[in-house]
Design an enzyme around this catalytic site. Structure first.
Site, mmCIF file in Angstrom:
data_model
loop_
_atom_site.group_PDB
_atom_site.id
_atom_site.type_symbol
_atom_site.label_atom_id
_atom_site.label_comp_id
_atom_site.label_asym_id
_atom_site.label_seq_id
_atom_site.Cartn_x
_atom_site.Cartn_y
_atom_site.Cartn_z
ATOM 1 N N GLY A 141 2.540 -0.009 2.907
ATOM 2 C CA GLY A 141 2.329 -1.376 2.357
ATOM 3 C C GLY A 141 3.169 -2.055 1.432
ATOM 4 O O GLY A 141 2.850 -2.540 0.606
ATOM 5 N N ASN B 115 0.470 3.346 -0.755
ATOM 6 C CA ASN B 115 -0.122 2.123 -1.586
ATOM 7 C C ASN B 115 -0.638 1.244 -0.496
ATOM 8 O O ASN B 115 -1.494 0.220 -1.189
ATOM 9 C CB ASN B 115 1.244 1.379 -2.147
ATOM 10 C CG ASN B 115 1.138 0.220 -2.229
ATOM 11 O OD1 ASN B 115 0.621 -0.091 -3.582
ATOM 12 N ND2 ASN B 115 1.134 -1.012 -1.527
ATOM 13 N N TYR C 161 -14.793 -1.330 -1.052
ATOM 14 C CA TYR C 161 -13.406 -1.122 -1.730
ATOM 15 C C TYR C 161 -13.422 -0.055 -2.676
ATOM 16 O O TYR C 161 -12.689 0.638 -2.862
ATOM 17 C CB TYR C 161 -12.963 -2.424 -2.214
ATOM 18 C CG TYR C 161 -11.532 -2.410 -2.982
ATOM 19 C CD1 TYR C 161 -10.336 -2.333 -2.040
ATOM 20 C CD2 TYR C 161 -11.685 -2.633 -4.172
ATOM 21 C CE1 TYR C 161 -9.147 -2.343 -2.800
ATOM 22 C CE2 TYR C 161 -10.220 -2.541 -4.974
ATOM 23 C CZ TYR C 161 -9.078 -2.445 -4.174
ATOM 24 O OH TYR C 161 -8.126 -2.414 -4.877
HETATM 25 P P1 NAP Z 1 -1.285 -7.094 -0.636
HETATM 26 O O1 NAP Z 1 -0.455 -7.973 -1.162
HETATM 27 O O2 NAP Z 1 -2.388 -7.611 0.364
HETATM 28 O O3 NAP Z 1 -0.485 -6.285 0.394
HETATM 29 C C1 NAP Z 1 -1.008 -5.144 1.096
HETATM 30 C C2 NAP Z 1 -0.146 -4.238 1.813
HETATM 31 O O4 NAP Z 1 -0.494 -3.150 2.661
HETATM 32 C C3 NAP Z 1 0.838 -5.112 2.694
HETATM 33 O O5 NAP Z 1 2.108 -4.646 2.819
HETATM 34 C C4 NAP Z 1 0.300 -4.746 4.103
HETATM 35 O O6 NAP Z 1 1.253 -4.994 5.208
HETATM 36 C C5 NAP Z 1 -0.121 -3.418 3.865
HETATM 37 N N1 NAP Z 1 -1.013 -2.988 4.871
HETATM 38 C C6 NAP Z 1 -2.580 -3.200 4.791
HETATM 39 N N2 NAP Z 1 -3.304 -2.511 5.711
HETATM 40 C C7 NAP Z 1 -2.329 -1.717 6.339
HETATM 41 C C8 NAP Z 1 -2.352 -0.789 7.475
HETATM 42 N N3 NAP Z 1 -3.377 -0.455 8.021
HETATM 43 N N4 NAP Z 1 -1.047 -0.062 7.572
HETATM 44 C C9 NAP Z 1 -0.087 -0.272 6.979
HETATM 45 N N5 NAP Z 1 -0.017 -0.997 6.040
HETATM 46 C C10 NAP Z 1 -1.153 -2.088 5.727
HETATM 47 O O7 NAP Z 1 -2.031 -6.333 -1.438
HETATM 48 P P2 NAP Z 1 -1.770 -5.541 -3.134
HETATM 49 O O8 NAP Z 1 -2.355 -6.450 -4.090
HETATM 50 O O9 NAP Z 1 -0.078 -5.618 -3.117
HETATM 51 O O10 NAP Z 1 -2.363 -4.362 -2.715
HETATM 52 C C11 NAP Z 1 -1.628 -3.049 -2.733
HETATM 53 C C12 NAP Z 1 -2.594 -1.737 -3.040
HETATM 54 O O11 NAP Z 1 -2.647 -2.160 -4.446
HETATM 55 C C13 NAP Z 1 -3.953 -1.774 -2.405
HETATM 56 O O12 NAP Z 1 -3.888 -0.398 -2.115
HETATM 57 C C14 NAP Z 1 -4.655 -2.281 -3.327
HETATM 58 O O13 NAP Z 1 -5.930 -1.908 -3.276
HETATM 59 C C15 NAP Z 1 -4.064 -1.841 -4.713
HETATM 60 N N6 NAP Z 1 -4.677 -2.683 -5.891
HETATM 61 C C16 NAP Z 1 -4.145 -4.012 -6.071
HETATM 62 C C17 NAP Z 1 -4.422 -4.826 -7.145
HETATM 63 C C18 NAP Z 1 -4.171 -6.190 -7.254
HETATM 64 O O14 NAP Z 1 -4.717 -6.660 -8.254
HETATM 65 N N7 NAP Z 1 -3.356 -6.806 -6.351
HETATM 66 C C19 NAP Z 1 -5.114 -4.383 -8.029
HETATM 67 C C20 NAP Z 1 -5.742 -2.777 -7.849
HETATM 68 C C21 NAP Z 1 -5.260 -2.126 -6.528
HETATM 69 P P3 NAP Z 1 1.091 -5.382 6.734
HETATM 70 O O15 NAP Z 1 0.250 -6.687 6.400
HETATM 71 O O16 NAP Z 1 2.529 -5.698 7.152
HETATM 72 O O17 NAP Z 1 0.425 -4.419 7.315
#
Ligand code: NAP
Length: 258
Positions: A14, A91, A157
């Site tokens: 990710g 991630n 989630y």
């Molecule tokens: P994001 O900007 O939507 O990025 C998500 C990433 O995950 C992208 O690189 C996407 O890449 C990849 N991804 C999604 N589904 C995938 C799959 N099936 N296989 C491979 N890659 C996949 O989200 P983010 O906010 O950075 O979140 C990243 C992590 O942090 C997640 O686990 C989320 O639950 C956690 N998190 C985020 C927040 C926040 O505030 N942003 C808070 C708590 C936890 P592709 O689209 O290229 O596949």
């Protein structure tokens, strides 16, 4: 102050955008060689170009972490290209909202499939190279949502993110025999492209409920992950670090006054 991790091979799932990209940037900045994992070819290439422009060694592999064969391909690519895996940052995650009363089988399967099954599959696939490293480190990106807090629309989630911690605790015991540690970072609200999609009102409301009065940066999470990958963190396993600006602390809105 900490022993350098320069030259370590690091897989970040990710990492085509958001927190994963931030983690990759922090590790690359520390001299690690990084493998970017995601499904979006253009975004993956853009991330690699950005990191390479700073002099870092970076490449990508397109993979869907919810698929076992894709996870095996991630591990094989890292072994072939980087000579092994020292650090896996699991991630990749998605957070589409769905009220519980309307949640479909597809909603549940997609969120659990990527966030929970994807975590387990990616760790499983990388076990051999992580053990061969002799100092293997796994860092999961969980969340405050699920393990500590709740938010309407994110029951599935939250279950996936709490599930990651259930997995972590038993995995830590099993992997200890191979010298592998596994820990999790629990982000609060971090500014990413994904979070920005939730809208300005959501972001402003969240910032107001955080004692440090700001949303986190992707680097805030990257540095916590980097710490867990250091030699000096080698005796920490099965643990969690909340990185949320104090968001989970107030008992009520009144606690934030004054
Ligand atoms: P994001 O900007 O939507 O990025 C998500 C990433 O995950 C992208 O690189 C996407 O890449 C990849 N991804 C999604 N589904 C995938 C799959 N099936 N296989 C491979 N890659 C996949 O989200 P983010 O906010 O950075 O979140 C990243 C992590 O942090 C997640 O686990 C989320 O639950 C956690 N998190 C985020 C927040 C926040 O505030 N942003 C808070 C708590 C936890 P592709 O689209 O290229 O596949």
């Amino acid at each position: 102050m900490f022993t350098s991790i320069a030259g370590r091979s690091v897989v970040v799932t990710g990492a085509t955008r958001g927190i994963g990209k931030g983690i990759a940037r922090v590790f690359a900045g520390a001299g690690a060689r990084v493998l970017i994992v995601g499904r979006d070819a253009d975004a993956a290439k853009a991330t690699v170009d950005e990191l390479s422009a700073t002099g870092a060694e970076a490449s990508h592999v397109l993979a869907d972490v919810s698929r076992r064969e894709d996870c095996q391909r991630i591990a094989a690519t890292a072994t072939e290209r980087l000579g092994g895996i020292d650090v896996l940052c699991a991630n990749a995650g998605i957070f589409p909202a769905a009220p519980l009363a309307e949640m479909t089988d597809k909603d549940i399967d997609e969120v659990l499939g990527t966030n929970l099954r994807g975590t387990i599959l990616s760790v499983q696939a990388c076990l051999g190279p992580l053990a061969a490293s002799g100092r293997g480190r796994v860092i999961l990106t969980s969340s405050i949502t699920g393990p500590i807090t709740g938010y309407p629309g994110w029951a599935h989630y939250g279950a996936s993110k709490a599930g990651q911690l259930g997995f972590l605790r038993t995995a830590a015991i099993e992997l200890a025999a191979s010298g592998i540690t596994i820990n999790a970072v629990l982000p609060g609200n971090i500014i990413t492209e994904g979070l920005a999609d939730l809208g300005e009102d959501y972001m402003a409301g969240m910032a107001a409920s955080i004692p440090l009065r700001r949303l986190g940066s992707v680097e805030d999470i990257g540095y916590a992950a980097l710490f867990l990958a250091t030699e000096e963190a080698g005796y920490i396993t099965g643990q969690t670090i909340v990185v949320d600006g104090g968001q989970v602390l107030p008992e009520s809105l009144a606690a934030l006054d004054g």
